[in-house]
Design a protein around this motif. Structure first.
Motif, PDB file in Angstrom:
ATOM      1  N   THR A 256       0.861  -1.177   0.000  1.00 20.44           N
ATOM      2  CA  THR A 256       0.000   0.000   0.000  1.00 20.44           C
ATOM      3  C   THR A 256       0.894   1.222   0.000  1.00 20.44           C
ATOM      4  N   LYS A 257       0.873   1.963  -1.120  1.00 19.21           N
ATOM      5  CA  LYS A 257       1.837   3.042  -1.323  1.00 19.21           C
ATOM      6  C   LYS A 257       1.110   4.240  -1.897  1.00 19.21           C
ATOM      7  N   LEU A 258       1.259   5.414  -1.269  1.00 21.22           N
ATOM      8  CA  LEU A 258       0.661   6.654  -1.786  1.00 21.22           C
ATOM      9  C   LEU A 258      -0.840   6.514  -2.001  1.00 21.22           C
ATOM     10  N   GLY A 259      -1.475   5.725  -1.167  1.00 24.19           N
ATOM     11  CA  GLY A 259      -2.921   5.572  -1.288  1.00 24.19           C
ATOM     12  C   GLY A 259      -3.353   4.544  -2.316  1.00 24.19           C
ATOM     13  N   PHE A 260      -2.414   3.785  -2.858  1.00 26.81           N
ATOM     14  CA  PHE A 260      -2.758   2.763  -3.838  1.00 26.81           C
ATOM     15  C   PHE A 260      -2.267   1.395  -3.379  1.00 26.81           C
ATOM     16  N   SER A 261      -2.869   0.357  -3.961  1.00 27.39           N
ATOM     17  CA  SER A 261      -2.385  -0.996  -3.741  1.00 27.39           C
ATOM     18  C   SER A 261      -1.568  -1.388  -4.969  1.00 27.39           C
ATOM     19  N   ILE A 262      -0.265  -1.544  -4.781  1.00 26.81           N
ATOM     20  CA  ILE A 262       0.647  -1.741  -5.907  1.00 26.81           C
ATOM     21  C   ILE A 262       1.383  -3.059  -5.726  1.00 26.81           C
ATOM     22  N   GLY A 263       1.581  -3.805  -6.823  1.00 34.18           N
ATOM     23  CA  GLY A 263       2.322  -5.052  -6.703  1.00 34.18           C
ATOM     24  C   GLY A 263       2.170  -5.929  -7.929  1.00 34.18           C
ATOM     25  N   HIS A 264       2.428  -7.231  -7.732  1.00 31.44           N
ATOM     26  CA  HIS A 264       2.245  -8.174  -8.826  1.00 31.44           C
ATOM     27  C   HIS A 264       1.852  -9.540  -8.287  1.00 31.44           C
ATOM     28  N   CYS A 265       1.349 -10.347  -9.201  1.00 24.85           N
ATOM     29  CA  CYS A 265       0.867 -11.674  -8.877  1.00 24.85           C
ATOM     30  C   CYS A 265       1.411 -12.615  -9.947  1.00 24.85           C
ATOM     31  N   LYS A 266       1.920 -13.770  -9.545  1.00 24.82           N
ATOM     32  CA  LYS A 266       2.526 -14.691 -10.510  1.00 24.82           C
ATOM     33  C   LYS A 266       1.783 -16.024 -10.462  1.00 24.82           C
ATOM     34  N   LEU A 267       1.498 -16.577 -11.647  1.00 28.32           N
ATOM     35  CA  LEU A 267       0.796 -17.857 -11.732  1.00 28.32           C
ATOM     36  C   LEU A 267       1.644 -18.861 -12.504  1.00 28.32           C
ATOM     37  N   ALA A 268       1.653 -20.123 -12.036  1.00 32.65           N
ATOM     38  CA  ALA A 268       2.312 -21.208 -12.774  1.00 32.65           C
ATOM     39  C   ALA A 268       1.248 -21.988 -13.537  1.00 32.65           C
ATOM     40  N   ALA A 269       1.600 -22.454 -14.734  1.00 30.44           N
ATOM     41  CA  ALA A 269       0.632 -23.162 -15.574  1.00 30.44           C
ATOM     42  C   ALA A 269       0.188 -24.464 -14.916  1.00 30.44           C
ATOM     43  N   LEU A 270      -1.084 -24.814 -15.141  1.00 29.56           N
ATOM     44  CA  LEU A 270      -1.626 -26.060 -14.592  1.00 29.56           C
ATOM     45  C   LEU A 270      -1.494 -27.221 -15.567  1.00 29.56           C
ATOM     46  N   ASP A 271      -1.012 -26.939 -16.797  1.00 25.64           N
ATOM     47  CA  ASP A 271      -0.969 -27.992 -17.809  1.00 25.64           C
ATOM     48  C   ASP A 271       0.329 -28.784 -17.757  1.00 25.64           C
ATOM     49  N   GLY A 272       1.138 -28.588 -16.735  1.00 29.68           N
ATOM     50  CA  GLY A 272       2.375 -29.357 -16.611  1.00 29.68           C
ATOM     51  C   GLY A 272       3.567 -28.706 -17.285  1.00 29.68           C
ATOM     52  N   SER A 273       3.334 -27.648 -18.096  1.00 26.95           N
ATOM     53  CA  SER A 273       4.451 -26.941 -18.738  1.00 26.95           C
ATOM     54  C   SER A 273       5.153 -26.068 -17.710  1.00 26.95           C
ATOM     55  N   VAL A 274       6.302 -25.479 -18.072  1.00 29.05           N
ATOM     56  CA  VAL A 274       7.026 -24.617 -17.140  1.00 29.05           C
ATOM     57  C   VAL A 274       6.604 -23.164 -17.271  1.00 29.05           C
ATOM     58  N   SER A 275       5.589 -22.914 -18.096  1.00 28.42           N
ATOM     59  CA  SER A 275       5.168 -21.548 -18.385  1.00 28.42           C
ATOM     60  C   SER A 275       4.629 -20.851 -17.131  1.00 28.42           C
ATOM     61  N   ALA A 276       4.860 -19.509 -17.054  1.00 30.68           N
ATOM     62  CA  ALA A 276       4.341 -18.710 -15.943  1.00 30.68           C
ATOM     63  C   ALA A 276       3.817 -17.378 -16.465  1.00 30.68           C
ATOM     64  N   MET A 277       2.809 -16.837 -15.773  1.00 24.76           N
ATOM     65  CA  MET A 277       2.280 -15.515 -16.131  1.00 24.76           C
ATOM     66  C   MET A 277       2.409 -14.588 -14.935  1.00 24.76           C
ATOM     67  N   GLU A 278       2.863 -13.359 -15.218  1.00 24.44           N
ATOM     68  CA  GLU A 278       2.973 -12.363 -14.150  1.00 24.44           C
ATOM     69  C   GLU A 278       2.100 -11.163 -14.484  1.00 24.44           C
ATOM     70  N   ILE A 279       1.300 -10.734 -13.518  1.00 23.16           N
ATOM     71  CA  ILE A 279       0.380  -9.617 -13.701  1.00 23.16           C
ATOM     72  C   ILE A 279       0.732  -8.513 -12.708  1.00 23.16           C
ATOM     73  N   SER A 280       0.977  -7.308 -13.221  1.00 23.88           N
ATOM     74  CA  SER A 280       1.282  -6.168 -12.343  1.00 23.88           C
ATOM     75  C   SER A 280       0.034  -5.325 -12.169  1.00 23.88           C
ATOM     76  N   PHE A 281      -0.091  -4.701 -10.990  1.00 20.27           N
ATOM     77  CA  PHE A 281      -1.281  -3.879 -10.743  1.00 20.27           C
ATOM     78  C   PHE A 281      -0.972  -2.606  -9.965  1.00 20.27           C
ATOM     79  N   GLN A 282      -1.788  -1.578 -10.216  1.00 21.81           N
ATOM     80  CA  GLN A 282      -1.908  -0.403  -9.341  1.00 21.81           C
ATOM     81  C   GLN A 282      -3.418  -0.310  -9.080  1.00 21.81           C
ATOM     82  N   ASN A 283      -3.861  -0.855  -7.980  1.00 17.50           N
ATOM     83  CA  ASN A 283      -5.287  -1.107  -7.724  1.00 17.50           C
ATOM     84  C   ASN A 283      -5.824  -2.056  -8.796  1.00 17.50           C
ATOM     85  N   GLU A 284      -5.842  -1.609 -10.070  1.00 19.93           N
ATOM     86  CA  GLU A 284      -6.304  -2.444 -11.176  1.00 19.93           C
ATOM     87  C   GLU A 284      -5.109  -3.154 -11.838  1.00 19.93           C
ATOM     88  N   HIS A 285      -5.393  -4.281 -12.512  1.00 21.20           N
ATOM     89  CA  HIS A 285      -4.349  -4.969 -13.270  1.00 21.20           C
ATOM     90  C   HIS A 285      -3.928  -4.130 -14.464  1.00 21.20           C
TER      91      HIS A 285
END
Lengths: 363, 363
Positions: A256-285
Motif C-alpha cells: 500500500t503506497k501513496l494511497g494505492f495498492s501496488i504489486g504483482h501476482c505470478k501464476l504457474a501453468a496447470l498444464d504441466g508446462s514450465v510456463s508462468a504468467m505475471e500480472i502487475s497492478f496499481q489497484n487495477e491490473h
C-alpha cells in the motif's frame, strides 16, 4: 430490458469482473444499493441517448482506499450532501446521475444515490472498467472539466474544489481524502446531456448485468468461464476476448503506497508446462506477461476469475495456491484513441511497453 | 486618528512585535499592502463599533508555512478569489473584511485585500496577537463558525470547506494547504457585524501602528525599548508589561514539524549573573522560563526585541550571539477567559503549566 432491483446481484458480479482487480468490493456496493432501493424504491435507469441535451448530469462515486471503503461503506447522508453541495455551487439542480466507473463498488453506489435522491441514473460510465485516478475518464479525454466537484465525509464535512485540470484536482482530492479518513463521497464532472452522449462509455450497467447473468447461467450449465467468454464476445466493447492463462498463484506481492495498492501476482501453468504468467497492478491490473512476453496491457481489461466458478477475484483476495484463469478483453473503442491512451495507456502508469490491442498480440 | 497609507510601515513593525515570534514576515505583508494601495488606493479602516449589526464580514489571511509565505508572497488574484468564492458559497456579498490575527504578515494582508476589492477593513482581529491554528480565535471562542471557508492558491485552484468544528476545519485546511504548496489565501469566519462586535479584539490595527510609532520615536529619543514599554502600558490590552530578561542567545533549536516551526531559544544574562532564560515556541513563543521558573505563558505575549533598536525579532531570525530583550505583556481580557484559555491556553499547546496572568507572577 430495463434494469430492476433483482438485477443488482448480477451487476455486482459483472462489476467485480470489470473492476479488473480494483474498484473496491462490489459486494459492499450491492448491500448499499439494495438497502436504499428497499427504502426509497428502485431508481429509473435511463439510456444515455434518451437524455435531453440540456440535462444537468453529475457523476457520483466513493473515492479512497478500497479496504477502508469496504469497512466503512457509506451512511448515505454524505452521498446526498455531495450532490447537494455541487448543486449549490453550480446554482442548478441535477437532472440525473451517472457512474464514473463501472468496476467495483462504484458500479452500484450510483444506484444507492439515485434511489435516495429520486433521480434517474444513466446507463453509462466514464471508462467501461475501473481506474485508480480521477483524471482517467473518457469525460476528461473528451474535454469535460472534472471540477467543480464536491467531496464529503461521514461527519458531513464538505469540500468543494475548483482546479485548472483533472490531474491537479486528483492530487488535491487524494490528499484531502486521506485527511478525511480515506473514504469520501465524490460528485464531480458536472456535464450536460449533450456532453455525456459525446463522451461516455454507454450501456455499461446493462453490460455488467449481462456478465453477472452469463456467469450465473454458466454455473447451472456446468462451464461458467466458457459462458462468460461467450457473452463477452457478443458485446460491443469486450468482444476481443481470450483466456490468457490457466494457472495457480505461486507469488503475490502487494504494497500500500501513496494511497494505492501496488504489486504483482505470478501464476504457474496447470498444464504441466514450465510456463508462468505475471500480472502487475496499481489497484487495477495493468499488464500481463507470459514468460516475459506481453499478452495484454492497459486500457484493455485483464481479469482474474476462479477457474471453476468464474467468480471474479479482486487483488485483495488473491491468495497463494488459488487456481485462476486470466481473461483479457478489449476496452471500448473510445478508450483506445491516442487521446485516451495518453490519459490511461501504459505510459500513464509508468510502464515502458507501448499499447498493443489484444487482438494484435500473438495468442 | 484614521489609519493612512503612511502608517503601513509602523503597523508592520507593531505586527512583528504582536506576532510574538511567529505570523510570518510582516515586511512581505507591508510590500503587498503598499503595492495594492498604490494601485487601488488606501481602503477605509473602520471601527468595529461603527459596523451595522447586519453587515456581512469575512476574515482574510494567508495560511501556510511562514518561510514559504515569505518567498511566494501573494499575487493578489488568489486573495480576491478566496473572498469571491466565499461570497458565492453564501450567496451574499461581503460588506467588510477583518484580519484574523494582528501578528505578522496577516496584519497587512487584509489591507491589500480590502484595497483590491474596494471594501472597508475593520480595525480589529480575532486574537490581538498571532496564533498558529485556525481554531485559536476569539471568534471561535465566541461560538462563531469558521466555515464555510474558501482557500485558494496562486494557480487559482479553490477549495471551499464546511466542517462541524474549527479544529476539524484546521486539520483539513492544513493538509490541503500542504498539497497546494504550503501557501494559500484563506477567507473564513463569515460573521455578522453584531457577532464581530461581540467577539473581536478591537482596535488592534491602531495598536499595532502605535507600537511601531513608539519604537520609531524611541529611536530618535535614544531609548526605544523604554518607549515601547511606556506605550504598551498605556494600552487597554497590553498594559501589564515587563522586560523579563536582557541577554544574549546561547542556544537556538528550530525544527519544522507537521507544518509548524517548533523549538526553543536560550539566552544568558548580560548582567554577569549565571541566570538564563529559555523560551519555547510553536511558530509563536509559548512560555518563558528563567532558571526553570515560569515568567510568562501563552496567551500572554512573549516577544524578543533587539536590545538596542527594539526591532522585534521573529523566530526564524534568531541567531547565536544576538543581544535581545524579552518583553512580556498581558493578552486582551477577552483572551484570558476560561473559554478562551481552553482554546489557546498552555494546555492547547501541550504544556503542563497552568495559565497564570503575567501580573500575578513574581517579577
Amino acid at each position: 430490458m430495463g434494469i430492476e432491483a433483482g438485477d443488482l446481484t448480477h451487476i455486482a458480479t459483472g462489476a467485480a469482473f470489470l473492476g479488473t482487480g480494483g474498484g473496491g468490493d462490489p459486494y459492499v456496493g450491492r448491500l448499499l444499493a439494495m438497502n436504499a432501493v428497499e427504502q426509497f424504491g428502485m431508481p429509473s435507469i435511463v439510456d444515455a441517448d434518451a437524455l435531453p441535451d440540456d440535462a444537468q448530469v453529475f457523476t457520483i462515486a466513493m473515492l479512497g482506499v478500497p479496504t477502508v471503503l469496504g469497512e466503512k461503506a457509506a451512511c448515505g447522508d454524505e452521498v446526498d450532501l455531495a450532490v447537494k453541495r455541487l448543486e449549490q455551487r453550480l446554482g442548478r439542480r441535477a437532472d440525473a446521475l451517472v457512474g464514473i466507473e463501472i468496476g467495483g463498488i462504484n458500479s452500484l453506489l450510483p444506484v444507492m444515490a439515485a434511489a435516495r435522491l429520486g433521480l434517474p441514473l444513466v446507463d453509462a460510465d466514464g471508462m467501461g472498467r475501473a481506474f485508480p485516478e480521477l483524471q482517467m475518464t473518457t469525460f476528461n479525454v473528451g474535454g469535460l472539466s472534472c471540477t467543480p466537484l464536491a467531496m464529503t465525509d461521514d461527519h458531513l464535512t464538505s469540500v468543494i474544489v475548483d482546479a485548472g485540470d483533472a490531474k491537479s484536482a486528483e492530487d488535491l482530492v487524494r490528499a484531502t481524502s486521506v485527511q478525511l479518513g480515506c473514504s469520501v463521497a465524490l460528485s464531480s464532472y458536472p456535464m450536460s446531456g449533450r456532453d455525456l452522449k459525446r463522451t461516455a462509455v454507454k450501456g455499461t450497467l446493462t453490460l455488467a448485468r449481462g456478465i453477472g447473468q452469463a456467469i450465473a447461467e454458466g454455473r447451472h450449465a456446468g462451464d461458467p468461464v466458457q459462458a462468460l467468454v461467450n457473452y463477452l464476445r457478443a458485446t460491443p466493447y469486450y468482444s476481443q476476448c481470450r483466456v490468457l492463462f490457466d494457472g495457480k498463484v505461486i507469488d503475490i506481492r502487494r504494497e500500500t503506497k501513496l494511497g494505492f495498492s501496488i504489486g504483482h501476482c505470478k501464476l504457474a501453468a496447470l498444464d504441466g508446462s514450465v510456463s508462468a504468467m505475471e500480472i502487475s497492478f496499481q489497484n487495477e491490473h495493468l499488464i500481463a506477461r507470459q514468460d516475459g512476453r506481453v499478452k495484454a496491457v492497459v486500457p484493455d481489461l485483464i481479469c482474474l476469475v476462479d477457474r471453476e466458478t468464474a467468480e471474479p477475484i479482486p487483488v485483495e483476495r488473491v491468495k497463494y495456491g488459488q487456481r485462476l484463469k486470466v481473461i483479457a478483453t478489449s476496452a471500448a473503442p473510445i478508450m483506445r484513441t491516442p487521446e485516451a491512451l495518453a490519459m490511461f495507456g501504459p505510459q500513464a502508469f509508468g510502464l515502458d511497453e507501448p499499447f498493443v490491442p489484444l487482438e494484435d498480440i500473438d495468442g
